[in-house]
Design a protein around this motif. Sequence first.
Motif, PDB file in Angstrom:
ATOM      1  N   GLN A 105      11.002   7.803   6.534  1.00 54.66           N
ATOM      2  CA  GLN A 105      10.293   7.518   7.780  1.00 54.66           C
ATOM      3  C   GLN A 105       8.858   8.052   7.728  1.00 54.66           C
ATOM      4  O   GLN A 105       7.929   7.427   8.238  1.00 54.66           O
ATOM      5  CB  GLN A 105      11.034   8.132   8.971  1.00 54.66           C
ATOM      6  N   ARG A 106       8.691   9.214   7.106  1.00 57.09           N
ATOM      7  CA  ARG A 106       7.345   9.788   6.965  1.00 57.09           C
ATOM      8  C   ARG A 106       6.461   8.863   6.138  1.00 57.09           C
ATOM      9  O   ARG A 106       5.300   8.619   6.492  1.00 57.09           O
ATOM     10  CB  ARG A 106       7.442  11.165   6.309  1.00 57.09           C
ATOM     11  N   ILE A 107       7.004   8.326   5.049  1.00 52.51           N
ATOM     12  CA  ILE A 107       6.233   7.407   4.210  1.00 52.51           C
ATOM     13  C   ILE A 107       5.882   6.144   4.990  1.00 52.51           C
ATOM     14  O   ILE A 107       4.747   5.645   4.934  1.00 52.51           O
ATOM     15  CB  ILE A 107       7.007   7.052   2.930  1.00 52.51           C
ATOM     16  N   GLY A 147       1.758   2.902   7.725  1.00 51.54           N
ATOM     17  CA  GLY A 147       1.279   2.290   8.955  1.00 51.54           C
ATOM     18  C   GLY A 147      -0.068   2.813   9.397  1.00 51.54           C
ATOM     19  O   GLY A 147      -0.886   2.071   9.948  1.00 51.54           O
ATOM     20  N   GLU A 148      -0.327   4.090   9.143  1.00 45.60           N
ATOM     21  CA  GLU A 148      -1.603   4.701   9.532  1.00 45.60           C
ATOM     22  C   GLU A 148      -2.733   4.383   8.561  1.00 45.60           C
ATOM     23  O   GLU A 148      -3.917   4.543   8.898  1.00 45.60           O
ATOM     24  CB  GLU A 148      -1.449   6.233   9.576  1.00 45.60           C
ATOM     25  N   THR A 176       0.886  11.921   0.527  1.00 41.06           N
ATOM     26  CA  THR A 176       1.056  12.937   1.571  1.00 41.06           C
ATOM     27  C   THR A 176       0.187  12.678   2.786  1.00 41.06           C
ATOM     28  O   THR A 176       0.412  13.241   3.852  1.00 41.06           O
ATOM     29  CB  THR A 176       0.744  14.337   1.011  1.00 41.06           C
ATOM     30  N   ASN A 177      -0.847  11.847   2.635  1.00 38.08           N
ATOM     31  CA  ASN A 177      -1.666  11.437   3.766  1.00 38.08           C
ATOM     32  C   ASN A 177      -2.261  10.076   3.446  1.00 38.08           C
ATOM     33  O   ASN A 177      -2.281   9.652   2.284  1.00 38.08           O
ATOM     34  CB  ASN A 177      -2.753  12.473   4.090  1.00 38.08           C
ATOM     35  N   PRO A 178      -2.753   9.336   4.454  1.00 39.18           N
ATOM     36  CA  PRO A 178      -3.234   7.974   4.204  1.00 39.18           C
ATOM     37  C   PRO A 178      -4.321   7.872   3.146  1.00 39.18           C
ATOM     38  O   PRO A 178      -4.420   6.861   2.446  1.00 39.18           O
ATOM     39  CB  PRO A 178      -3.753   7.542   5.577  1.00 39.18           C
ATOM     40  N   LEU A 192       6.657   0.149  10.528  1.00 42.63           N
ATOM     41  CA  LEU A 192       5.526  -0.546   9.918  1.00 42.63           C
ATOM     42  C   LEU A 192       4.965  -1.631  10.837  1.00 42.63           C
ATOM     43  O   LEU A 192       3.751  -1.723  11.035  1.00 42.63           O
ATOM     44  CB  LEU A 192       5.962  -1.163   8.590  1.00 42.63           C
ATOM     45  N   THR A 193       5.834  -2.459  11.402  1.00 38.55           N
ATOM     46  CA  THR A 193       5.332  -3.555  12.239  1.00 38.55           C
ATOM     47  C   THR A 193       4.698  -3.034  13.520  1.00 38.55           C
ATOM     48  O   THR A 193       3.724  -3.610  14.016  1.00 38.55           O
ATOM     49  CB  THR A 193       6.452  -4.556  12.575  1.00 38.55           C
TER      50      THR A 193
END
Length: 326
Positions: free
Chosen positions: A104-106, A111-112, A312-314, A138-139
Motif C-alpha cells: 500500500q505504501r508503494i 500515486g504521489e 522510499t519517496n516519489p 492508484l486510480t
Amino acid sequence: MTTVHHTAITTTTNRVFATGACDQTRYVHDPLTGLTHRAEGLIALGRTRLPGSSVASWPTLHPGELDREVPVSVCWSPLVRCNLACPHCLDDKAVPELARKDRQRIAALLGESGVLAVDISGGEPLLLRDLGELAATLTSSGCVVSVTTNGWHLQRRAEALAGQVDAVRVSLDGPDAESHDHWRGSGSFRRAVAGARAAVAHAIPTQLQTVLMTSTQGTAQRMVDLAEELGVHGVTFLQMLPIGEGAALADAELLTDEQARATVAELDIPDAVTVRLRTRDDAGGFTVIRADGRVWRNDSVAEGITTLHSLTNPSDLALTGRDGSA
C-alpha cells in the motif's frame, strides 16, 4: 519511437485514458496498449474518458521525447509468486515480497509521484487479495491502471476487476493449447481464453500479449485471428528481453528488431483488431518496480538494467539520466 501497425478502428467506445501536458504538447497514455499519443486539440488533464478510435488515430510518441521529471508509465510487480513457471519470465524469483502494508505504501508513492500509468504485473497479480485496494489507491490519485495476467484466475475475478482497473492484458504464447501450453503448462490456454472472454463480457478493455521469439514467430497471424475471434481490442507482440530467467533462452530464441518488424509487416490484420510491436529498442529505459520495492530501469537496449535502488519517496522515480527513459 514505438513501432505500431495501425488498422481502421470501428469502435467508438469511450475508454479511460491518462492525459498530461509538457510545454505546448498535450499527450494521452493508453493503459490498454501501453502507447502514448500526441493529442490533437484541447483535452482535459488527468483520468479522462475519450473515444478509443480517436486516440488510436493520433500520432504516437516515445515518452522520452517529453520533458518529464518522472516516467509516463511504469510496470509494478508487487509479487513474484505465480501459479505457472514460464521459462521466459523476466522476474528474479529470489526477490523477497513486501508485506501488504508496504505494498500500500508503494501504491501511495506511485500515486504521489506524477506517473500517469501503472501496469500491475508479477508474478501473477490475480493471486493478490489486495489487488483491488492497490488499484483503488492508484486510480484515486489520478493514475490509470492495467493488469497483466496469465489469465488463469481471470474468469472468476473479471466481474470485480471491471470496477477496479482500466484495462487487462492477457499473456498468450500461442493461438492454441498445444503451442501455448508448451510454454505455460497444461490447461493454461483454456483458462486464459476463458478469462479473456469473461473480461470482454464484463466490458473490461482487453488486449492479448505474446512474447515474440523464434519459436512463436510462425504463429503471429493466428494470434491476430484469435484476437478477432475473442472480441478483444488487439494484440501486442513483445520482443523477448534477455532479462531474469529468460536470459537462458536468449541464444536460441531472440529475434532481431528487424526480424520482428518484418513479421508484423506481413500480417493480415482485420479492421476490428489493432497490432502493436514493442521492440527491444522501445523497451530501452523503461522503469520497473520490483516486489521488494526497488526500482530498476532497463538499459538503452533492454538487455540488462542500469539502476537498482529503493523506492522510499516519489523522487526515487526521477528520470535523472534524461536519456529517453520512460
